[in-house]
Design a protein around this motif. Structure first.
Motif, PDB file in Angstrom:
ATOM      1  N   THR A  40       7.643   7.862 -13.428  1.00  0.00           N
ATOM      2  CA  THR A  40       7.838   8.901 -11.872  1.00  0.00           C
ATOM      3  C   THR A  40       6.247   8.751 -11.938  1.00  0.00           C
ATOM      4  O   THR A  40       5.446   9.001 -12.439  1.00  0.00           O
ATOM      5  N   PHE A  41       6.533   8.294 -10.188  1.00  0.00           N
ATOM      6  CA  PHE A  41       4.718   8.346  -9.344  1.00  0.00           C
ATOM      7  C   PHE A  41       4.824   9.211  -9.864  1.00  0.00           C
ATOM      8  O   PHE A  41       5.672  10.581  -8.805  1.00  0.00           O
ATOM      9  N   LEU A  42       3.723  10.271  -9.481  1.00  0.00           N
ATOM     10  CA  LEU A  42       3.615  11.084  -9.273  1.00  0.00           C
ATOM     11  C   LEU A  42       2.456  11.222  -7.413  1.00  0.00           C
ATOM     12  O   LEU A  42       2.884  12.299  -6.862  1.00  0.00           O
ATOM     13  N   PHE A  43       0.823  10.583  -7.655  1.00  0.00           N
ATOM     14  CA  PHE A  43      -0.008  10.667  -6.347  1.00  0.00           C
ATOM     15  C   PHE A  43      -0.664   9.848  -6.627  1.00  0.00           C
ATOM     16  O   PHE A  43      -0.207   8.944  -7.387  1.00  0.00           O
ATOM     17  N   ALA A  44      -0.911   9.099  -5.483  1.00  0.00           N
ATOM     18  CA  ALA A  44      -2.541   8.410  -5.477  1.00  0.00           C
ATOM     19  C   ALA A  44      -4.066   9.472  -5.230  1.00  0.00           C
ATOM     20  O   ALA A  44      -3.546  10.225  -4.030  1.00  0.00           O
ATOM     21  N   PHE A  45      -4.704   8.598  -5.206  1.00  0.00           N
ATOM     22  CA  PHE A  45      -6.277   9.807  -4.798  1.00  0.00           C
ATOM     23  C   PHE A  45      -7.299   8.480  -3.980  1.00  0.00           C
ATOM     24  O   PHE A  45      -7.529   7.290  -5.345  1.00  0.00           O
ATOM     25  N   GLY A  46      -7.608   9.389  -3.527  1.00  0.00           N
ATOM     26  CA  GLY A  46      -8.542   8.139  -2.925  1.00  0.00           C
ATOM     27  C   GLY A  46      -9.301   8.149  -1.479  1.00  0.00           C
ATOM     28  O   GLY A  46      -8.403   9.219  -1.273  1.00  0.00           O
ATOM     29  N   LYS A  47     -10.172   8.608  -1.255  1.00  0.00           N
ATOM     30  CA  LYS A  47     -10.644   8.722   0.312  1.00  0.00           C
ATOM     31  C   LYS A  47      -9.779   7.802   1.471  1.00  0.00           C
ATOM     32  O   LYS A  47      -9.505   7.070   2.250  1.00  0.00           O
ATOM     33  N   TYR A  81      -3.438   6.677 -15.348  1.00  0.00           N
ATOM     34  CA  TYR A  81      -4.365   6.443 -14.411  1.00  0.00           C
ATOM     35  C   TYR A  81      -4.749   5.472 -13.508  1.00  0.00           C
ATOM     36  O   TYR A  81      -5.136   4.314 -14.907  1.00  0.00           O
ATOM     37  N   ALA A  82      -4.251   4.570 -12.868  1.00  0.00           N
ATOM     38  CA  ALA A  82      -4.400   3.148 -12.400  1.00  0.00           C
ATOM     39  C   ALA A  82      -5.232   2.724 -11.644  1.00  0.00           C
ATOM     40  O   ALA A  82      -5.133   3.175 -10.470  1.00  0.00           O
ATOM     41  N   ALA A  83      -6.569   2.201 -11.510  1.00  0.00           N
ATOM     42  CA  ALA A  83      -7.214   1.857 -10.594  1.00  0.00           C
ATOM     43  C   ALA A  83      -6.357   0.213  -9.431  1.00  0.00           C
ATOM     44  O   ALA A  83      -6.335  -0.736 -10.628  1.00  0.00           O
ATOM     45  N   ASP A  84      -6.796   0.201  -8.624  1.00  0.00           N
ATOM     46  CA  ASP A  84      -6.024   0.066  -7.463  1.00  0.00           C
ATOM     47  C   ASP A  84      -7.443  -1.596  -6.652  1.00  0.00           C
ATOM     48  O   ASP A  84      -8.448  -0.906  -5.774  1.00  0.00           O
ATOM     49  N   GLU A 139       0.928  -1.214  -0.039  1.00  0.00           N
ATOM     50  CA  GLU A 139       0.352   0.108  -0.090  1.00  0.00           C
ATOM     51  C   GLU A 139       1.005   1.437  -0.137  1.00  0.00           C
ATOM     52  O   GLU A 139       0.716   2.668  -0.127  1.00  0.00           O
ATOM     53  N   ALA A 140       2.184   1.007   0.286  1.00  0.00           N
ATOM     54  CA  ALA A 140       3.113   2.812   0.234  1.00  0.00           C
ATOM     55  C   ALA A 140       3.011   3.070  -0.980  1.00  0.00           C
ATOM     56  O   ALA A 140       2.555   2.480  -2.388  1.00  0.00           O
ATOM     57  N   ALA A 141       3.266   4.355  -1.558  1.00  0.00           N
ATOM     58  CA  ALA A 141       3.397   5.053  -1.992  1.00  0.00           C
ATOM     59  C   ALA A 141       3.898   4.599  -3.341  1.00  0.00           C
ATOM     60  O   ALA A 141       4.837   3.978  -3.393  1.00  0.00           O
ATOM     61  N   GLY A 142       3.104   4.554  -4.841  1.00  0.00           N
ATOM     62  CA  GLY A 142       3.831   3.843  -5.917  1.00  0.00           C
ATOM     63  C   GLY A 142       3.176   2.339  -6.232  1.00  0.00           C
ATOM     64  O   GLY A 142       3.989   2.009  -7.476  1.00  0.00           O
ATOM     65  N   ALA A 143       3.170   1.400  -4.937  1.00  0.00           N
ATOM     66  CA  ALA A 143       2.415   0.696  -5.032  1.00  0.00           C
ATOM     67  C   ALA A 143       1.320   0.116  -5.946  1.00  0.00           C
ATOM     68  O   ALA A 143       0.633   0.927  -5.446  1.00  0.00           O
ATOM     69  N   PHE A 144       1.225  -1.625  -6.223  1.00  0.00           N
ATOM     70  CA  PHE A 144      -0.158  -1.661  -6.685  1.00  0.00           C
ATOM     71  C   PHE A 144      -0.146  -3.148  -5.625  1.00  0.00           C
ATOM     72  O   PHE A 144       0.594  -4.135  -5.715  1.00  0.00           O
ATOM     73  N   ASN A 164      -8.536  -0.081  -2.973  1.00  0.00           N
ATOM     74  CA  ASN A 164      -9.624   1.363  -2.923  1.00  0.00           C
ATOM     75  C   ASN A 164      -9.097   2.479  -3.910  1.00  0.00           C
ATOM     76  O   ASN A 164      -9.973   3.974  -3.008  1.00  0.00           O
ATOM     77  N   ARG A 165      -8.311   3.147  -4.536  1.00  0.00           N
ATOM     78  CA  ARG A 165      -8.026   3.820  -4.659  1.00  0.00           C
ATOM     79  C   ARG A 165      -6.985   4.071  -6.286  1.00  0.00           C
ATOM     80  O   ARG A 165      -7.155   3.456  -6.792  1.00  0.00           O
ATOM     81  N   VAL A 166      -6.813   5.489  -6.731  1.00  0.00           N
ATOM     82  CA  VAL A 166      -6.393   4.882  -8.443  1.00  0.00           C
ATOM     83  C   VAL A 166      -4.479   6.048  -7.945  1.00  0.00           C
ATOM     84  O   VAL A 166      -4.510   7.130  -7.430  1.00  0.00           O
ATOM     85  N   THR A 167      -3.695   5.345  -8.803  1.00  0.00           N
ATOM     86  CA  THR A 167      -2.602   6.106  -8.378  1.00  0.00           C
ATOM     87  C   THR A 167      -2.134   6.648 -10.314  1.00  0.00           C
ATOM     88  O   THR A 167      -2.209   6.260 -10.772  1.00  0.00           O
ATOM     89  N   VAL A 168      -1.648   7.601  -9.985  1.00  0.00           N
ATOM     90  CA  VAL A 168      -0.778   8.380 -11.244  1.00  0.00           C
ATOM     91  C   VAL A 168       0.377   8.031 -10.499  1.00  0.00           C
ATOM     92  O   VAL A 168       1.047   7.913 -10.473  1.00  0.00           O
ATOM     93  N   TYR A 169       1.177   7.767 -12.399  1.00  0.00           N
ATOM     94  CA  TYR A 169       2.349   8.051 -13.028  1.00  0.00           C
ATOM     95  C   TYR A 169       2.594   8.809 -14.196  1.00  0.00           C
ATOM     96  O   TYR A 169       1.495   8.672 -14.574  1.00  0.00           O
ATOM     97  N   SER A 170       3.593   9.146 -14.103  1.00  0.00           N
ATOM     98  CA  SER A 170       3.890   9.672 -15.321  1.00  0.00           C
ATOM     99  C   SER A 170       3.970   9.167 -16.307  1.00  0.00           C
ATOM    100  O   SER A 170       4.378   8.066 -16.330  1.00  0.00           O
ATOM    101  N   LEU A 171       3.836   9.011 -18.174  1.00  0.00           N
ATOM    102  CA  LEU A 171       3.739   8.561 -18.781  1.00  0.00           C
ATOM    103  C   LEU A 171       5.688   7.844 -19.010  1.00  0.00           C
ATOM    104  O   LEU A 171       5.339   6.878 -19.754  1.00  0.00           O
TER     105      LEU A 171
END
Length: 488
Positions: free
Chosen positions: A216-223, A199-202, A180-185, A206-213
């Protein structure tokens, strides 16, 4: 994508039956199956498919198909002609692209450490330069290839031996960290591209993880994904599992698409199902499809068109449902075994049929009759576009005449053509249909079937029906027919 199905919906068949009872008559009647291609092959031969999932159309009107069970990507023309497949050793040891002889891709179990090897690819996306991004579910990473199948690089947490979020061609790649760490799936599902971001659904997190094309890991979002200070619903360094309830939550996200409005649309398919909409920076805006008579029971894949309408696969009811840009249900059509989804520039839909039967593991093309194939827009000089008529027919009701011991079989034809019935113990019957629709064939027994019917009042005959559409190729199906006759 599909991997959440058996876990989240053990009563899938019951839900589908109930949904069918509640569906309004005539919904999506204008859209039907136009063609299909692929088909199951245990040896994963060229042009065949095993467990097709995610779909994506490339700039050359080529359709890319992620094969979860064959660890490869197969490529077809929009008309369904096989072009190539790619993945580790798909053409034999050391041959990673095949066109005639093909087999399943190899993986280095338990971790695909070889660059370019895939383990259970479940979705893909194509960027503006033609690169193919693959959701490598079994390796917890995203693999990137050229459109012709050459491996470029992969990204995910610690995929580079010794540490690093990116590994390149010519080096060793290892599976990403299932964390569940930053950048992991932990449960990588559907992916989508918007601008310079992926944008990648995990599902499990219960979150979406975002990388540059470029990886490079950018951020993740979810409640409440942020385990540190700052915005609780967006994380960059300290990330944790998101919550599946409440405003802005995601309950097992399955697919992602970026709309023409610049917002991120996320299908989710847990104890609740629908589509949630966020800004590209992860701020929750709204959700739809989660309530009402046409609510989604199992949203597993989605795509958006230029008007902002969202087209969503409902895996439970085996439909594709369309919602307006404001989230209002518009229409839907039945799609057998629906899993992955792509929509072409002519308005036709490609839907992968994931189910493992001999008549599945296909890609089916749906649209209104006469829908042309890409490219789009049409050339300035008009050309004739030949669309092969569908030969996919279906059986309707069998109406018995118990006084005579005969019957009438209804056959639903997709186009004009010739329908022929043969069978041991049955009188040959032929009908020439002038248009698509229902055709009635008279079933008359003969020989041993007729004798048994006269003696016992019941007999079973195996019928062989062949339909040849005008200007198309023949298709044959078999059906057992039970005839009955009143005795005495």
């Amino acid at each position: 994508m599909l991997r959440s199905r058996s876990i989240r919906f053990p009563l899938l068949a019951l839900f589908a039956f109930c949904a069918a009872l509640l569906a309004p008559a005539g919904a999506g009647a204008a859209i039907g199956e136009l063609a299909s291609f692929g088909g199951f092959d245990p040896k994963a031969g060229a042009g065949k498919l095993r467990a097709p999932q995610g779909l994506a159309l490339g700039s050359e009107a080529e359709l890319y198909v992620a094969e979860e069970s064959s660890n490869r990507i197969s490529v077809f023309t929009a008309a369904g002609a096989f072009v190539r497949a790619f993945g580790r050793d798909v053409g034999g040891t050391g041959v990673n692209v095949c066109t005639t002889f093909c087999q399943e891709g190899t993986l280095d179990y338990p971790a695909s450490t070889t660059a370019g090897a895939m383990s259970q690819p479940v979705d893909l996306a194509v960027d503006g330069s033609g690169r193919v991004f693959v959701s490598d579910h079994g390796n917890a990473r995203v693999d990137v290839f050229t459109g012709t199948g050459s491996f470029l690089y992969a990204f995910g947490k610690d995929v580079k031996p010794g540490g690093g979020s990116r590994c390149d061609a010519g080096t060793e790649c290892k599976e990403g960290e299932f964390d569940e760490a930053a950048g992991a799936f932990r449960q990588l599902e559907g992916i989508g591209i918007g601008g310079a971001a992926l944008y990648a659904a995990d599902g499990e997190l219960n979150r979406v993880t975002v990388y540059s094309l470029e990886g490079t890991f950018l951020f993740a979002f979810g409640k409440n994904v942020n385990g540190g200070a700052g915005n609780p619903d967006v994380c960059t360094t300290s990330c944790q599992e998101g919550e599946d309830e409440g405003t802005g939550s995601l309950d097992y996200p399955t697919d992602v698409a970026v709309g023409p409005d610049g917002n991120v649309y996320v299908a989710y398919n847990g104890l609740t199902s629908g589509v949630a909409v966020f800004t590209t920076q992860g701020a929750f805006l709204r959700r739809f499809g989660d309530s009402g008579p046409q609510a989604l029971d199992g949203a597993s894949a989605l795509t958006l068109d230029a008007t902002g309408a969202a087209h969503v696969v409902d895996e439970v009811t085996e439909e594709v449902k369309t919602f307006s840009a404001t989230g209002t249900f518009v229409s839907g059509f039945a799609a057998e075994g629906a899993a992955g989804l792509a929509r072409d520039c002519r308005g036709a839909f490609f839907v992968s049929d994931y189910d493992g039967g001999l008549d599945s593991s296909k890609v089916r093309r749906y649209g209104e009759p006469g829908t042309a194939l890409p490219p789009c827009p049409p050339p300035a000089t008009p050309i004739l576009v030949t669309v092969t008529p569908s030969n996919i027919f279906k059986f309707g009701k069998l109406k018995l005449n118990k006084q005579k011991g005969t019957a009438t079989l209804v056959v639903k034809l997709p186009a004009p053509g010739k329908l022929t019935l043969k069978g041991n113990g049955l009188v040959r019957a032929t009908k020439n249909a002038q248009k698509a629709g229902d055709v009635k064939l008279t079933i008359k027994p003969k020989g041993k079937v007729k004798k048994k019917l006269n003696e016992l009042g019941k007999a079973v005959a195996k019928a062989r029906l062949t339909f040849t559409p005008t200007g198309g190729t023949a298709a044959t199906k078999q059906k057992s027919l039970t005839l009955k006759k009143a005795l005495g």
